[in-house]
Write a protein that holds these residues in place. Structure first.
Motif, PDB file in Angstrom:
ATOM      1  N   GLY A 180      -4.814   8.288   2.781  1.00 15.84           N
ATOM      2  CA  GLY A 180      -5.157   7.754   4.090  1.00 15.84           C
ATOM      3  C   GLY A 180      -6.219   6.669   4.048  1.00 15.84           C
ATOM      4  N   MET A 181      -6.980   6.608   2.969  1.00 14.14           N
ATOM      5  CA  MET A 181      -7.993   5.563   2.825  1.00 14.14           C
ATOM      6  C   MET A 181      -7.365   4.193   2.577  1.00 14.14           C
ATOM      7  SD  MET A 181     -10.952   7.418   0.623  1.00 14.14           S
ATOM      8  CE  MET A 181     -11.608   9.000   1.114  1.00 14.14           C
ATOM      9  N   PHE A 182      -6.098   4.180   2.163  1.00 15.95           N
ATOM     10  CA  PHE A 182      -5.401   2.933   1.858  1.00 15.95           C
ATOM     11  C   PHE A 182      -4.288   2.706   2.879  1.00 15.95           C
ATOM     12  CE2 PHE A 182      -7.099   4.668  -2.082  1.00 15.95           C
ATOM     13  CZ  PHE A 182      -7.919   3.625  -2.467  1.00 15.95           C
ATOM     14  N   SER A 183      -4.684   2.590   4.147  1.00 15.36           N
ATOM     15  CA  SER A 183      -3.703   2.489   5.224  1.00 15.36           C
ATOM     16  C   SER A 183      -3.388   1.045   5.611  1.00 15.36           C
ATOM     17  CB  SER A 183      -4.196   3.271   6.437  1.00 15.36           C
ATOM     18  OG  SER A 183      -5.439   2.752   6.861  1.00 15.36           O
ATOM     19  N   ILE A 184      -3.857   0.070   4.842  1.00 13.49           N
ATOM     20  CA  ILE A 184      -3.526  -1.323   5.115  1.00 13.49           C
ATOM     21  C   ILE A 184      -2.127  -1.627   4.582  1.00 13.49           C
ATOM     22  CG2 ILE A 184      -5.910  -2.104   5.152  1.00 13.49           C
ATOM     23  CD1 ILE A 184      -5.588  -3.005   2.273  1.00 13.49           C
ATOM     24  N   ASP A 185      -1.539  -2.734   5.037  1.00 11.36           N
ATOM     25  CA  ASP A 185      -0.173  -3.067   4.630  1.00 11.36           C
ATOM     26  C   ASP A 185      -0.055  -3.413   3.158  1.00 11.36           C
ATOM     27  OD1 ASP A 185       0.837  -2.658   7.151  1.00 11.36           O
ATOM     28  OD2 ASP A 185       0.591  -4.743   7.758  1.00 11.36           O
ATOM     29  N   GLU A 186      -1.008  -4.192   2.645  1.00 12.52           N
ATOM     30  CA  GLU A 186      -0.898  -4.679   1.278  1.00 12.52           C
ATOM     31  C   GLU A 186      -2.270  -4.741   0.624  1.00 12.52           C
ATOM     32  OE1 GLU A 186       2.011  -7.906  -0.078  1.00 12.52           O
ATOM     33  OE2 GLU A 186       0.116  -8.983   0.096  1.00 12.52           O
ATOM     34  N   LEU A 187      -2.310  -4.400  -0.641  1.00 14.36           N
ATOM     35  CA  LEU A 187      -3.512  -4.562  -1.445  1.00 14.36           C
ATOM     36  C   LEU A 187      -3.331  -5.850  -2.239  1.00 14.36           C
ATOM     37  CD1 LEU A 187      -3.751  -0.876  -2.664  1.00 14.36           C
ATOM     38  CD2 LEU A 187      -5.243  -1.972  -1.007  1.00 14.36           C
ATOM     39  N   ALA A 188      -4.289  -6.759  -2.117  1.00 17.70           N
ATOM     40  CA  ALA A 188      -4.144  -8.094  -2.686  1.00 17.70           C
ATOM     41  C   ALA A 188      -4.537  -8.147  -4.155  1.00 17.70           C
ATOM     42  CB  ALA A 188      -5.002  -9.081  -1.903  1.00 17.70           C
ATOM     43  N   GLY A 230     -14.771   6.009   1.813  1.00 13.12           N
ATOM     44  CA  GLY A 230     -14.964   7.408   2.144  1.00 13.12           C
ATOM     45  C   GLY A 230     -15.254   8.239   0.917  1.00 13.12           C
ATOM     46  N   ALA A 231     -15.489   9.522   1.163  1.00 17.42           N
ATOM     47  CA  ALA A 231     -15.767  10.458   0.080  1.00 17.42           C
ATOM     48  C   ALA A 231     -15.069  11.777   0.382  1.00 17.42           C
ATOM     49  CB  ALA A 231     -17.268  10.674  -0.074  1.00 17.42           C
ATOM     50  N   ILE A 232     -14.640  12.440  -0.667  1.00 14.00           N
ATOM     51  CA  ILE A 232     -13.953  13.719  -0.544  1.00 14.00           C
ATOM     52  C   ILE A 232     -14.623  14.700  -1.498  1.00 14.00           C
ATOM     53  CG2 ILE A 232     -11.743  14.932  -0.784  1.00 14.00           C
ATOM     54  CD1 ILE A 232     -10.413  12.106  -0.557  1.00 14.00           C
ATOM     55  N   ASP A 233     -15.103  15.820  -0.955  1.00 10.34           N
ATOM     56  CA  ASP A 233     -15.712  16.851  -1.790  1.00 10.34           C
ATOM     57  C   ASP A 233     -14.586  17.725  -2.332  1.00 10.34           C
ATOM     58  OD1 ASP A 233     -17.458  18.544  -3.089  1.00 10.34           O
ATOM     59  OD2 ASP A 233     -17.983  19.664  -1.275  1.00 10.34           O
ATOM     60  N   SER A 234     -14.157  17.429  -3.565  1.00  6.44           N
ATOM     61  CA  SER A 234     -13.027  18.137  -4.157  1.00  6.44           C
ATOM     62  C   SER A 234     -13.073  18.000  -5.671  1.00  6.44           C
ATOM     63  CB  SER A 234     -11.700  17.570  -3.625  1.00  6.44           C
ATOM     64  OG  SER A 234     -10.607  18.179  -4.270  1.00  6.44           O
ATOM     65  N   ALA A 235     -13.575  19.030  -6.330  1.00  7.80           N
ATOM     66  CA  ALA A 235     -13.593  19.004  -7.797  1.00  7.80           C
ATOM     67  C   ALA A 235     -12.181  18.869  -8.347  1.00  7.80           C
ATOM     68  CB  ALA A 235     -14.261  20.276  -8.334  1.00  7.80           C
ATOM     69  N   ALA A 236     -11.205  19.493  -7.678  1.00  8.19           N
ATOM     70  CA  ALA A 236      -9.818  19.416  -8.138  1.00  8.19           C
ATOM     71  C   ALA A 236      -9.302  17.981  -8.082  1.00  8.19           C
ATOM     72  CB  ALA A 236      -8.928  20.341  -7.303  1.00  8.19           C
ATOM     73  N   LEU A 237      -9.609  17.261  -7.021  1.00 11.29           N
ATOM     74  CA  LEU A 237      -9.154  15.875  -6.901  1.00 11.29           C
ATOM     75  C   LEU A 237      -9.802  14.996  -7.965  1.00 11.29           C
ATOM     76  CD1 LEU A 237      -7.438  13.834  -5.339  1.00 11.29           C
ATOM     77  CD2 LEU A 237      -9.415  13.477  -3.823  1.00 11.29           C
ATOM     78  N   CYS A 238     -11.089  15.178  -8.195  1.00  9.38           N
ATOM     79  CA  CYS A 238     -11.775  14.421  -9.249  1.00  9.38           C
ATOM     80  C   CYS A 238     -11.106  14.664 -10.597  1.00  9.38           C
ATOM     81  CB  CYS A 238     -13.248  14.816  -9.328  1.00  9.38           C
ATOM     82  SG  CYS A 238     -14.236  14.384  -7.883  1.00  9.38           S
ATOM     83  N   SER A 269       0.816  -1.215   0.000  1.00 10.07           N
ATOM     84  CA  SER A 269       0.000   0.000   0.000  1.00 10.07           C
ATOM     85  C   SER A 269       0.848   1.264   0.000  1.00 10.07           C
ATOM     86  CB  SER A 269      -0.982   0.004   1.174  1.00 10.07           C
ATOM     87  OG  SER A 269      -0.300   0.069   2.403  1.00 10.07           O
ATOM     88  N   GLU A 270       2.064   1.192   0.555  1.00 14.56           N
ATOM     89  CA  GLU A 270       2.951   2.358   0.526  1.00 14.56           C
ATOM     90  C   GLU A 270       3.347   2.694  -0.916  1.00 14.56           C
ATOM     91  OE1 GLU A 270       7.282   3.787   2.223  1.00 14.56           O
ATOM     92  OE2 GLU A 270       6.152   2.289   3.366  1.00 14.56           O
ATOM     93  N   ASP A 271       3.643   1.662  -1.712  1.00 17.64           N
ATOM     94  CA  ASP A 271       3.961   1.884  -3.127  1.00 17.64           C
ATOM     95  C   ASP A 271       2.756   2.465  -3.857  1.00 17.64           C
ATOM     96  OD1 ASP A 271       6.498   0.872  -2.744  1.00 17.64           O
ATOM     97  OD2 ASP A 271       5.973  -1.135  -3.477  1.00 17.64           O
ATOM     98  N   PHE A 272       1.570   1.940  -3.547  1.00 17.85           N
ATOM     99  CA  PHE A 272       0.340   2.429  -4.164  1.00 17.85           C
ATOM    100  C   PHE A 272       0.126   3.899  -3.808  1.00 17.85           C
ATOM    101  CE2 PHE A 272      -4.303   2.930  -4.338  1.00 17.85           C
ATOM    102  CZ  PHE A 272      -4.546   2.471  -5.616  1.00 17.85           C
ATOM    103  N   ASN A 273       0.302   4.228  -2.534  1.00 17.81           N
ATOM    104  CA  ASN A 273       0.125   5.612  -2.091  1.00 17.81           C
ATOM    105  C   ASN A 273       1.175   6.543  -2.688  1.00 17.81           C
ATOM    106  OD1 ASN A 273      -2.236   5.526  -0.562  1.00 17.81           O
ATOM    107  ND2 ASN A 273      -1.153   4.696   1.208  1.00 17.81           N
ATOM    108  N   ASP A 274       2.413   6.056  -2.840  1.00 21.98           N
ATOM    109  CA  ASP A 274       3.448   6.874  -3.481  1.00 21.98           C
ATOM    110  C   ASP A 274       3.067   7.190  -4.925  1.00 21.98           C
ATOM    111  OD1 ASP A 274       4.928   6.886  -1.170  1.00 21.98           O
ATOM    112  OD2 ASP A 274       6.389   5.389  -1.850  1.00 21.98           O
TER     113      ASP A 274
END
Length: 192
Positions: A106-114, A138-146, A71-76
């Motif tokens: 922060g939504m992907f705070s697990i060690d590994e995504l299978a 979760g949900a994030i109200d952010s047009a910029a992120l979308c 998940s750290e690689d995914f988040n990076d």
């Protein structure tokens, strides 16, 4: 409606398959002027791609992992892909906050995504809703992120050159109101 499923690879190792789903009625309304164009024409049409990067109809990016990934690689990868795009959009006045990328990570705070995990990113209005294997994270109200997330795949500098063409491959059918061969919500994922 499933629209395409190109693979993301790094050093010839499959990482994930990407799919793009849209609300067909909303897409037909928002993109009506492109009805009758081929997928190849749509992929090269800057105005069409700009319209996909604008709000107006519900859509979902689905990433199905083709192998286990830390998940750290995914988040990076999120940080590297999204942060510069977010900065540009925020400077241009798009609604959102700098910390939206950190919130998403922060939504992907697990060690590994299978392998086989489905990650769904749904853009509706100015909200990005995230789900993993059907469970809402979760949900994030952010047009910029979308917009930044869709820009990774549809923008002028996509994460891989083949993504825009692959992800618009079924738009001609959607715009012509043709029903896909697969059941509603199903995807014909390259050999899976």
């Amino acid at each position: 409606t499933a629209l395409a499923l190109p693979e993301k690879t790094f050093l010839s190792i499959d990482i994930y398959v990407a799919g793009h789903y849209v609300d067909a009625a909303g897409a037909r309304e928002a993109l009506a002027k492109w009805n009758g164009k081929t997928a190849k024409e749509l992929a090269k049409d800057d105005a069409f791609r700009a319209k996909i990067l604008a709000a107006g109809f519900a859509r979902t990016l689905r990433l199905r992992l083709a192998r286990d990934i830390d998940s750290e690689d995914f988040n990076d990868a999120f940080e590297d892909s999204l942060a510069p795009r977010m900065e540009t959009l925020l400077e241009a006045g798009e609604k959102g906050r700098e910390e939206d990328v950190a919130t998403l990570k922060g939504m992907f705070s697990i060690d590994e995504l299978a392998e086989g995990t489905n990650l769904d990113f749904t853009w509706q209005g100015s909200t990005l809703t995230v789900a993993m294997n059907g469970t809402r994270l979760g949900a994030i109200d952010s047009a910029a992120l979308c917009r930044a997330l869709w820009d990774v795949y549809f923008g002028d500098d996509p994460i891989q050159d083949h993504f825009p063409a692959g992800l618009v491959s079924r738009f001609p059918d959607v715009l012509a109101a043709a029903e896909p061969d697969a059941p509603e919500g199903a995807a014909d994922e390259d050999g899976e």
